[in-house]
Design a protein around this motif. Structure first.
Motif, PDB file in Angstrom:
ATOM      1  N   GLU A 121       9.930  10.183   6.804  1.00  0.00           N
ATOM      2  CA  GLU A 121      10.903   9.876   5.758  1.00  0.00           C
ATOM      3  C   GLU A 121      11.024   8.364   5.593  1.00  0.00           C
ATOM      4  O   GLU A 121      11.046   7.614   6.574  1.00  0.00           O
ATOM      5  N   GLY A 122      11.078   7.926   4.355  1.00  0.00           N
ATOM      6  CA  GLY A 122      11.207   6.500   4.070  1.00  0.00           C
ATOM      7  C   GLY A 122       9.876   5.783   3.926  1.00  0.00           C
ATOM      8  O   GLY A 122       9.854   4.600   3.596  1.00  0.00           O
ATOM      9  N   TRP A 123       8.766   6.467   4.220  1.00  0.00           N
ATOM     10  CA  TRP A 123       7.451   5.880   4.044  1.00  0.00           C
ATOM     11  C   TRP A 123       6.891   6.285   2.683  1.00  0.00           C
ATOM     12  O   TRP A 123       7.320   7.266   2.086  1.00  0.00           O
ATOM     13  N   ARG A 124       5.905   5.529   2.203  1.00  0.00           N
ATOM     14  CA  ARG A 124       5.174   5.906   1.006  1.00  0.00           C
ATOM     15  C   ARG A 124       3.709   5.574   1.218  1.00  0.00           C
ATOM     16  O   ARG A 124       3.325   5.019   2.244  1.00  0.00           O
ATOM     17  N   CYS A 125       2.882   5.910   0.251  1.00  0.00           N
ATOM     18  CA  CYS A 125       1.449   5.684   0.377  1.00  0.00           C
ATOM     19  C   CYS A 125       0.944   4.979  -0.880  1.00  0.00           C
ATOM     20  O   CYS A 125       1.413   5.265  -1.989  1.00  0.00           O
ATOM     21  N   ALA A 126       0.026   4.056  -0.707  1.00  0.00           N
ATOM     22  CA  ALA A 126      -0.535   3.330  -1.845  1.00  0.00           C
ATOM     23  C   ALA A 126      -2.000   3.027  -1.567  1.00  0.00           C
ATOM     24  O   ALA A 126      -2.397   2.835  -0.421  1.00  0.00           O
ATOM     25  N   PRO A 127      -2.837   2.983  -2.616  1.00  0.00           N
ATOM     26  CA  PRO A 127      -4.241   2.598  -2.407  1.00  0.00           C
ATOM     27  C   PRO A 127      -4.336   1.123  -2.026  1.00  0.00           C
ATOM     28  O   PRO A 127      -3.513   0.299  -2.452  1.00  0.00           O
ATOM     29  N   LEU A 128      -5.334   0.795  -1.236  1.00  0.00           N
ATOM     30  CA  LEU A 128      -5.494  -0.566  -0.736  1.00  0.00           C
ATOM     31  C   LEU A 128      -5.519  -1.595  -1.859  1.00  0.00           C
ATOM     32  O   LEU A 128      -4.959  -2.687  -1.728  1.00  0.00           O
ATOM     33  N   ARG A 129      -6.170  -1.252  -2.978  1.00  0.00           N
ATOM     34  CA  ARG A 129      -6.288  -2.222  -4.067  1.00  0.00           C
ATOM     35  C   ARG A 129      -4.927  -2.646  -4.604  1.00  0.00           C
ATOM     36  O   ARG A 129      -4.764  -3.778  -5.077  1.00  0.00           O
ATOM     37  N   ASP A 130      -3.930  -1.750  -4.542  1.00  0.00           N
ATOM     38  CA  ASP A 130      -2.604  -2.083  -5.053  1.00  0.00           C
ATOM     39  C   ASP A 130      -1.828  -2.985  -4.107  1.00  0.00           C
ATOM     40  O   ASP A 130      -0.782  -3.535  -4.486  1.00  0.00           O
ATOM     41  N   LEU A 131      -2.302  -3.139  -2.891  1.00  0.00           N
ATOM     42  CA  LEU A 131      -1.608  -3.954  -1.900  1.00  0.00           C
ATOM     43  C   LEU A 131      -2.158  -5.370  -1.831  1.00  0.00           C
ATOM     44  O   LEU A 131      -1.560  -6.238  -1.198  1.00  0.00           O
ATOM     45  N   CYS A 132      -3.313  -5.591  -2.475  1.00  0.00           N
ATOM     46  CA  CYS A 132      -4.011  -6.871  -2.363  1.00  0.00           C
ATOM     47  C   CYS A 132      -3.888  -7.682  -3.645  1.00  0.00           C
ATOM     48  O   CYS A 132      -3.955  -7.133  -4.746  1.00  0.00           O
ATOM     49  N   ARG A 156     -15.092  -1.348  -4.549  1.00  0.00           N
ATOM     50  CA  ARG A 156     -14.332  -0.359  -5.311  1.00  0.00           C
ATOM     51  C   ARG A 156     -13.882   0.790  -4.419  1.00  0.00           C
ATOM     52  O   ARG A 156     -12.728   1.241  -4.492  1.00  0.00           O
ATOM     53  N   THR A 157     -14.791   1.271  -3.559  1.00  0.00           N
ATOM     54  CA  THR A 157     -14.433   2.364  -2.659  1.00  0.00           C
ATOM     55  C   THR A 157     -13.375   1.923  -1.656  1.00  0.00           C
ATOM     56  O   THR A 157     -12.416   2.652  -1.394  1.00  0.00           O
ATOM     57  N   LEU A 158     -13.543   0.729  -1.095  1.00  0.00           N
ATOM     58  CA  LEU A 158     -12.531   0.216  -0.160  1.00  0.00           C
ATOM     59  C   LEU A 158     -11.151   0.180  -0.816  1.00  0.00           C
ATOM     60  O   LEU A 158     -10.140   0.493  -0.188  1.00  0.00           O
ATOM     61  N   GLY A 159     -11.135  -0.186  -2.080  1.00  0.00           N
ATOM     62  CA  GLY A 159      -9.862  -0.276  -2.789  1.00  0.00           C
ATOM     63  C   GLY A 159      -9.147   1.048  -2.943  1.00  0.00           C
ATOM     64  O   GLY A 159      -7.937   1.080  -3.183  1.00  0.00           O
TER      65      GLY A 159
END
Length: 225
Positions: free
Chosen positions: A19-30, A166-169
């Motif tokens: 609870e309180g966590w979320r998930c995002a693709p790596l590209r959105d964090l960089c 692209r795949t890493l992202g």
């Protein structure tokens, strides 16, 4: 301090998130995901000892840190050439990961290697100043079995394994709250430091054993009963 708790399933990733966590693709964090510049024939033969801008190689990544040889063995790019590669300079807090060969090896860049360049077979991840992910936490996650298995499963099947930027992202990254990211990053970084210290002790002991064995077995040193 660690513990366990319940959570929810992230249906799009298969990850079980507290609870309180979320998930995002790596590209959105960089702020950027960038491969190193291609090397030029005329740059070969230069080293850090010559006064050029040193280059981090894939072999230098290990234990989530960069470990390089003595300056005379570290390849470098002449400073006049490096001025055209400003966008490829490293900064503290960047993360490097190998994209070919031994895919997935990584390191968190410290101040010691700020201003260096990086090899074309490496990808530099640079995070925004106040983004959702903290660099020590992200480096810890990228080194986890979950992330490493994900990358290896998407490595192109060829003579030399490789993975695209692209795949890493697309790598899904679980994101706890900021305070928890700090705690996770600090805890695992402390363990990594212990591992590096013990590895260095083991390496030095092996070298000492070899020298001592030669001395004992040639009579240079006498073993005391």
């Amino acid at each position: 301090m660690t513990g366990t708790r319940g959570g929810t399933e992230a249906s799009d990733t298969g990850l079980h998130l507290p609870e309180g966590w979320r998930c995002a693709p790596l590209r959105d964090l960089c702020a950027s995901l960038r491969a190193g510049p291609a090397s030029r024939v005329q740059d070969k033969g230069h080293t850090q000892a010559d006064g050029g801008v040193p280059v981090v190689l894939p072999r230098d990544l290990g234990g989530q840190r960069i470990t390089t040889a003595e300056p005379g063995l570290v390849p470098a790019v002449p400073r006049e050439r490096a001025r055209a590669l400003e966008q490829h300079l490293l900064a503290e807090g960047d993360i490097l990961i190998t994209r070919t060969g031994n895919v997935g090896r990584l390191a968190l860049v410290t101040g010691e290697h700020s201003g260096w360049l990086f090899h074309a077979n490496l990808v530099r991840m640079r995070l925004p100043g106040a983004g959702p992910a903290q660099a020590p936490y992200l480096a810890a996650y990228l080194s986890s079995g979950t992330a490493q298995d994900w990358v290896r499963a998407r490595t192109a099947g060829s003579v030399i394994p490789s993975v695209s930027i692209r795949t890493l992202g697309e790598l899904p990254v679980p994101l706890p709250p900021q305070a928890e990211q700090r705690a996770i990053g600090a805890t695992l970084a402390a363990l990594d430091e212990k591992i590096r210290a013990h590895t260095e002790i083991a390496r030095t002991t092996v070298q000492y054993r070899a020298v001592l064995a030669d001395a004992l077995l040639t009579g240079v040193v006498t073993a005391q009963p």
